[in-house]
Design a protein around this motif. Structure first.
Motif, PDB file in Angstrom:
ATOM      1  N   THR A  25      -6.365  -0.017  -8.951  1.00 25.60           N
ATOM      2  CA  THR A  25      -7.260  -0.274  -9.976  1.00 25.60           C
ATOM      3  C   THR A  25      -8.025   0.723 -10.191  1.00 25.60           C
ATOM      4  O   THR A  25      -9.040   0.971  -9.358  1.00 25.60           O
ATOM      5  N   VAL A  26      -7.917   1.417 -11.550  1.00 26.32           N
ATOM      6  CA  VAL A  26      -8.818   2.392 -11.812  1.00 26.32           C
ATOM      7  C   VAL A  26     -10.195   1.620 -12.009  1.00 26.32           C
ATOM      8  O   VAL A  26     -10.301   0.570 -13.092  1.00 26.32           O
ATOM      9  N   VAL A  27     -11.569   1.673 -11.573  1.00 19.49           N
ATOM     10  CA  VAL A  27     -12.644   0.745 -11.600  1.00 19.49           C
ATOM     11  C   VAL A  27     -13.635   1.668 -12.212  1.00 19.49           C
ATOM     12  O   VAL A  27     -14.491   1.330 -12.529  1.00 19.49           O
ATOM     13  N   HIS A  28     -13.662   3.131 -12.000  1.00 22.28           N
ATOM     14  CA  HIS A  28     -14.728   3.883 -12.793  1.00 22.28           C
ATOM     15  C   HIS A  28     -14.244   5.106 -13.027  1.00 22.28           C
ATOM     16  O   HIS A  28     -13.375   5.777 -12.485  1.00 22.28           O
ATOM     17  N   VAL A  29     -14.724   5.850 -14.143  1.00 20.94           N
ATOM     18  CA  VAL A  29     -14.350   7.055 -14.613  1.00 20.94           C
ATOM     19  C   VAL A  29     -15.486   7.993 -15.040  1.00 20.94           C
ATOM     20  O   VAL A  29     -16.234   7.470 -15.873  1.00 20.94           O
ATOM     21  N   GLU A  30     -15.425   9.065 -14.431  1.00 16.92           N
ATOM     22  CA  GLU A  30     -16.773   9.967 -15.054  1.00 16.92           C
ATOM     23  C   GLU A  30     -15.995  11.211 -15.546  1.00 16.92           C
ATOM     24  O   GLU A  30     -15.027  11.816 -15.093  1.00 16.92           O
ATOM     25  N   GLY A  31     -16.424  11.346 -16.968  1.00 18.44           N
ATOM     26  CA  GLY A  31     -15.563  12.449 -17.658  1.00 18.44           C
ATOM     27  C   GLY A  31     -14.296  11.718 -18.238  1.00 18.44           C
ATOM     28  O   GLY A  31     -14.147  10.867 -18.615  1.00 18.44           O
ATOM     29  N   SER A  32     -13.234  12.640 -18.181  1.00 22.10           N
ATOM     30  CA  SER A  32     -12.019  12.451 -18.993  1.00 22.10           C
ATOM     31  C   SER A  32     -11.043  12.069 -17.833  1.00 22.10           C
ATOM     32  O   SER A  32     -11.009  12.743 -16.801  1.00 22.10           O
ATOM     33  N   SER A  33      -9.974  11.292 -18.257  1.00 29.09           N
ATOM     34  CA  SER A  33      -8.854  10.937 -17.615  1.00 29.09           C
ATOM     35  C   SER A  33      -7.681  10.301 -18.379  1.00 29.09           C
ATOM     36  O   SER A  33      -8.034  10.018 -19.448  1.00 29.09           O
ATOM     37  N   TYR A  34      -6.626  10.445 -17.891  1.00 28.94           N
ATOM     38  CA  TYR A  34      -5.457   9.943 -18.758  1.00 28.94           C
ATOM     39  C   TYR A  34      -5.447   8.636 -18.878  1.00 28.94           C
ATOM     40  O   TYR A  34      -5.282   7.928 -19.846  1.00 28.94           O
ATOM     41  N   ARG A  35      -5.806   7.792 -17.712  1.00 32.65           N
ATOM     42  CA  ARG A  35      -6.009   6.083 -17.798  1.00 32.65           C
ATOM     43  C   ARG A  35      -7.373   5.820 -17.712  1.00 32.65           C
ATOM     44  O   ARG A  35      -8.150   6.503 -16.950  1.00 32.65           O
ATOM     45  N   ARG A  36      -7.902   4.745 -18.271  1.00 39.18           N
ATOM     46  CA  ARG A  36      -9.265   4.225 -18.024  1.00 39.18           C
ATOM     47  C   ARG A  36      -9.650   3.250 -17.062  1.00 39.18           C
ATOM     48  O   ARG A  36      -8.447   2.566 -16.761  1.00 39.18           O
ATOM     49  N   PRO A  37     -10.744   2.888 -16.863  1.00 38.40           N
ATOM     50  CA  PRO A  37     -10.904   1.554 -15.907  1.00 38.40           C
ATOM     51  C   PRO A  37     -10.099   0.441 -16.276  1.00 38.40           C
ATOM     52  O   PRO A  37     -10.054  -0.010 -17.601  1.00 38.40           O
ATOM     53  N   GLY A  38      -9.657  -0.442 -15.674  1.00 37.69           N
ATOM     54  CA  GLY A  38      -8.577  -1.424 -15.983  1.00 37.69           C
ATOM     55  C   GLY A  38      -7.309  -1.057 -15.664  1.00 37.69           C
ATOM     56  O   GLY A  38      -6.299  -1.824 -15.748  1.00 37.69           O
ATOM     57  N   ALA A  39      -6.750   0.339 -15.714  1.00 38.90           N
ATOM     58  CA  ALA A  39      -5.283   0.659 -15.423  1.00 38.90           C
ATOM     59  C   ALA A  39      -4.899   0.293 -14.059  1.00 38.90           C
ATOM     60  O   ALA A  39      -5.749   0.352 -13.002  1.00 38.90           O
ATOM     61  N   ARG A  40      -3.746  -0.370 -13.898  1.00 45.30           N
ATOM     62  CA  ARG A  40      -3.545  -1.073 -12.611  1.00 45.30           C
ATOM     63  C   ARG A  40      -1.964  -0.412 -11.971  1.00 45.30           C
ATOM     64  O   ARG A  40      -1.179  -0.213 -13.122  1.00 45.30           O
ATOM     65  N   MET A  41      -1.761  -0.599 -10.842  1.00 45.81           N
ATOM     66  CA  MET A  41      -0.537  -0.188 -10.517  1.00 45.81           C
ATOM     67  C   MET A  41      -0.195  -1.196  -9.031  1.00 45.81           C
ATOM     68  O   MET A  41      -0.889  -1.253  -8.236  1.00 45.81           O
ATOM     69  N   LEU A  42       0.959  -1.931  -8.980  1.00 46.07           N
ATOM     70  CA  LEU A  42       1.339  -2.730  -7.841  1.00 46.07           C
ATOM     71  C   LEU A  42       2.284  -1.819  -6.813  1.00 46.07           C
ATOM     72  O   LEU A  42       3.051  -1.216  -7.461  1.00 46.07           O
ATOM     73  N   ILE A  43       1.958  -1.753  -5.647  1.00 46.59           N
ATOM     74  CA  ILE A  43       2.732  -0.921  -4.557  1.00 46.59           C
ATOM     75  C   ILE A  43       3.305  -2.074  -3.594  1.00 46.59           C
ATOM     76  O   ILE A  43       2.394  -2.765  -3.264  1.00 46.59           O
ATOM     77  N   THR A  44       4.617  -1.838  -3.238  1.00 40.62           N
ATOM     78  CA  THR A  44       5.140  -2.385  -2.328  1.00 40.62           C
ATOM     79  C   THR A  44       5.274  -1.803  -1.107  1.00 40.62           C
ATOM     80  O   THR A  44       5.233  -0.799  -0.843  1.00 40.62           O
ATOM     81  N   GLU A  45       5.483  -2.494   0.083  1.00 34.05           N
ATOM     82  CA  GLU A  45       5.254  -2.028   1.521  1.00 34.05           C
ATOM     83  C   GLU A  45       6.722  -0.686   1.534  1.00 34.05           C
ATOM     84  O   GLU A  45       6.635   0.163   2.233  1.00 34.05           O
ATOM     85  N   ASP A  46       7.635  -1.007   0.685  1.00 35.75           N
ATOM     86  CA  ASP A  46       8.633  -0.002   0.809  1.00 35.75           C
ATOM     87  C   ASP A  46       8.692   1.080  -0.506  1.00 35.75           C
ATOM     88  O   ASP A  46       9.649   1.713  -0.714  1.00 35.75           O
ATOM     89  N   GLY A  47       7.395   1.107  -0.996  1.00 38.16           N
ATOM     90  CA  GLY A  47       7.361   2.472  -1.952  1.00 38.16           C
ATOM     91  C   GLY A  47       7.525   2.010  -3.460  1.00 38.16           C
ATOM     92  O   GLY A  47       7.524   2.839  -4.185  1.00 38.16           O
ATOM     93  N   GLU A  48       7.733   0.677  -3.981  1.00 36.29           N
ATOM     94  CA  GLU A  48       8.290   0.473  -5.082  1.00 36.29           C
ATOM     95  C   GLU A  48       6.722   0.427  -6.132  1.00 36.29           C
ATOM     96  O   GLU A  48       5.818  -0.174  -5.614  1.00 36.29           O
ATOM     97  N   LEU A  49       6.670   0.913  -7.311  1.00 37.89           N
ATOM     98  CA  LEU A  49       5.715   1.151  -7.903  1.00 37.89           C
ATOM     99  C   LEU A  49       5.879   0.295  -9.252  1.00 37.89           C
ATOM    100  O   LEU A  49       6.853   0.859  -9.830  1.00 37.89           O
ATOM    101  N   THR A  50       4.641  -0.445  -9.833  1.00 37.35           N
ATOM    102  CA  THR A  50       4.968  -0.966 -11.058  1.00 37.35           C
ATOM    103  C   THR A  50       3.536  -0.744 -11.516  1.00 37.35           C
ATOM    104  O   THR A  50       2.397  -1.285 -11.091  1.00 37.35           O
ATOM    105  N   GLY A  51       3.269  -0.279 -12.992  1.00 37.60           N
ATOM    106  CA  GLY A  51       2.271   0.121 -13.626  1.00 37.60           C
ATOM    107  C   GLY A  51       2.007   1.683 -13.536  1.00 37.60           C
ATOM    108  O   GLY A  51       2.763   2.423 -12.795  1.00 37.60           O
TER     109      GLY A  51
END
Length: 386
Positions: A25-51
């Motif tokens: 989870t993106v929890v804090h940003v100083e300056g600019s970024s592509y995604r803001r706080p609240g952006a999330r990604m789930l990762i599985t142990e075999d490397g699958e990404l969601t978000g």
């Protein structure tokens, strides 16, 4: 909200297959970024990404660190400094000009209110919610880090971690965010080390109601689907408004006098009048104005709108001028001609209205693209600012 629902679905699938997962989870940003706080990604142990937590530049490194979190069953705060274009970090010059804090936490199926389950509870209805995620800039492997608290109206859900010395303050600050409708960052001063909190305000997805089921509706429905909006179609013609033609939509077939009886509207509802039937639209707009729907878009020229409002005014409906929530001609002025271009202008206008943005070119905007988070302030265990 679409991303949150995709993460819940991916978690359920991974859990059913016995795979361990982590949530970034993106929890804090100083300056600019592509995604803001609240952006999330789930990762599985075999490397699958969601978000996603970025435009694709951070995900590879976050994956590697997430696998470590899963193996060690311990949260980790990771800092990505993208402010230097010449930086060789992870092989590319990111040049986003920001410092991004990403919290990676294990998602344990044995914990009743783990991060995925709190997200599930958040997404199960159309109530505004507040989600509290803790992180520590001073102790990046602090075990108290993680998604800890969900608030809705007068209900609270908390994970199974040990009670925090500032737990009551979290409740109080979460309720304040729920009332004010914007996220804040706080720092709680405890004896060991300061603990930071991202207190996130989450609104339901936009609910789109479309009156009309002609062929020009297809691109609007498709774009709304890409954005994750819940879409309902209203029409009096069953051969047009059918599941065969619009499989992803809720379908209501009826005359305009009673069609809206089956539609629940709230302050996240937008309605489009696209029936190409003047009398059908006229009956509906009177009902919608009574409900105070935030966005009512109607196809047709300005003269149609003026004539319709004048007629309902003469019929005794209390309306003066053009109500602020009536958008007709509908859509942003982007030179749209085809049905796809018109759909783009309409969907863009709806998004602009609900985010209270003018819909102009970012090049011509002054200041920041995204709203800056509320200033961090520090509170001790007794609720006193320090």
């Amino acid at each position: 909200m679409k991303e949150i629902k995709q993460i819940i679905k991916a978690y359920d699938q991974a859990n059913s297959q016995g795979k361990r997962t982590a949530l970034a989870t993106v929890v804090h940003v100083e300056g600019s970024s592509y995604r803001r706080p609240g952006a999330r990604m789930l990762i599985t142990e075999d490397g699958e990404l969601t978000g996603a937590i970025s435009g694709g530049c951070l995900e590879g490194d976050a994956l590697r660190k997430s696998l470590l979190v899963i193996m060690q069953d311990h949260p980790m705060l990771v800092t990505y400094d993208t402010s230097d274009e010449d930086d060789a970090f992870i092989g590319v010059g990111l040049g986003c000009n920001g410092i991004i804090q990403v919290l990676i936490e294990p998602v344990l199926a044995t914990v009743q209110w783990n991060p995925a389950e709190l997200l599930r509870k958040l997404a199960e209805d159309r109530l505004p919610s507040v989600l509290v995620t803790l992180f520590s800039l001073e102790n990046r492997r602090d075990n108290t880090q993680g998604t800890r608290l969900l608030l809705k109206e007068n209900r609270v859900w908390s994970n199974d971690g040990d009670p925090l010395p500032f737990q009551e303050l979290l409740y109080s600050d979460g309720k304040a965010v729920l009332e004010k409708g914007h996220a804040v960052f706080k720092t709680y001063q405890v004896e060991s080390a300061p603990v930071n909190a991202f207190i996130e305000y989450v609104e339901p997805e936009i609910r789109l109601v479309i009156a009309g089921a002609g062929n020009d509706i297809f691109p609007v429905v498709d774009m709304a689907g890409v954005l994750g909006w819940e879409t309902t179609l209203i029409d009096g013609r069953p051969n047009y408004a059918s599941k065969q033609r619009f499989s992803s939509c809720n379908i209501i077939i009826g005359e305009p006098e009673n069609a809206l009886e089956e539609v629940e509207t709230d302050n996240r509802t937008a309605v489009l009048l696209m029936t190409h039937n003047y009398n059908y639209d006229k009956v509906l707009i009177k009902q919608l104005l009574r409900r105070g729907v935030r966005y009512i878009g109607m196809l047709g020229p300005r003269k149609k709108r003026e004539r319709m409002l004048e007629e309902i005014r003469k019929e005794g409906f209390p309306v003066t001028g053009t109500p602020a929530n009536v958008f007709s001609p509908v859509g942003l002025d982007i030179g749209a001609e085809t049905s796809e271009e018109i759909a783009l202008s309409i969907v863009s206008e709806i998004k602009a209205v609900f985010t209270e943005k003018p819909g102009k070119s970012l090049r011509d905007s002054d200041g920041r693209i995204h709203e800056k988070g509320k200033k961090t302030y520090i509170t001790d265990q007794n609720g006193i600012n320090v």
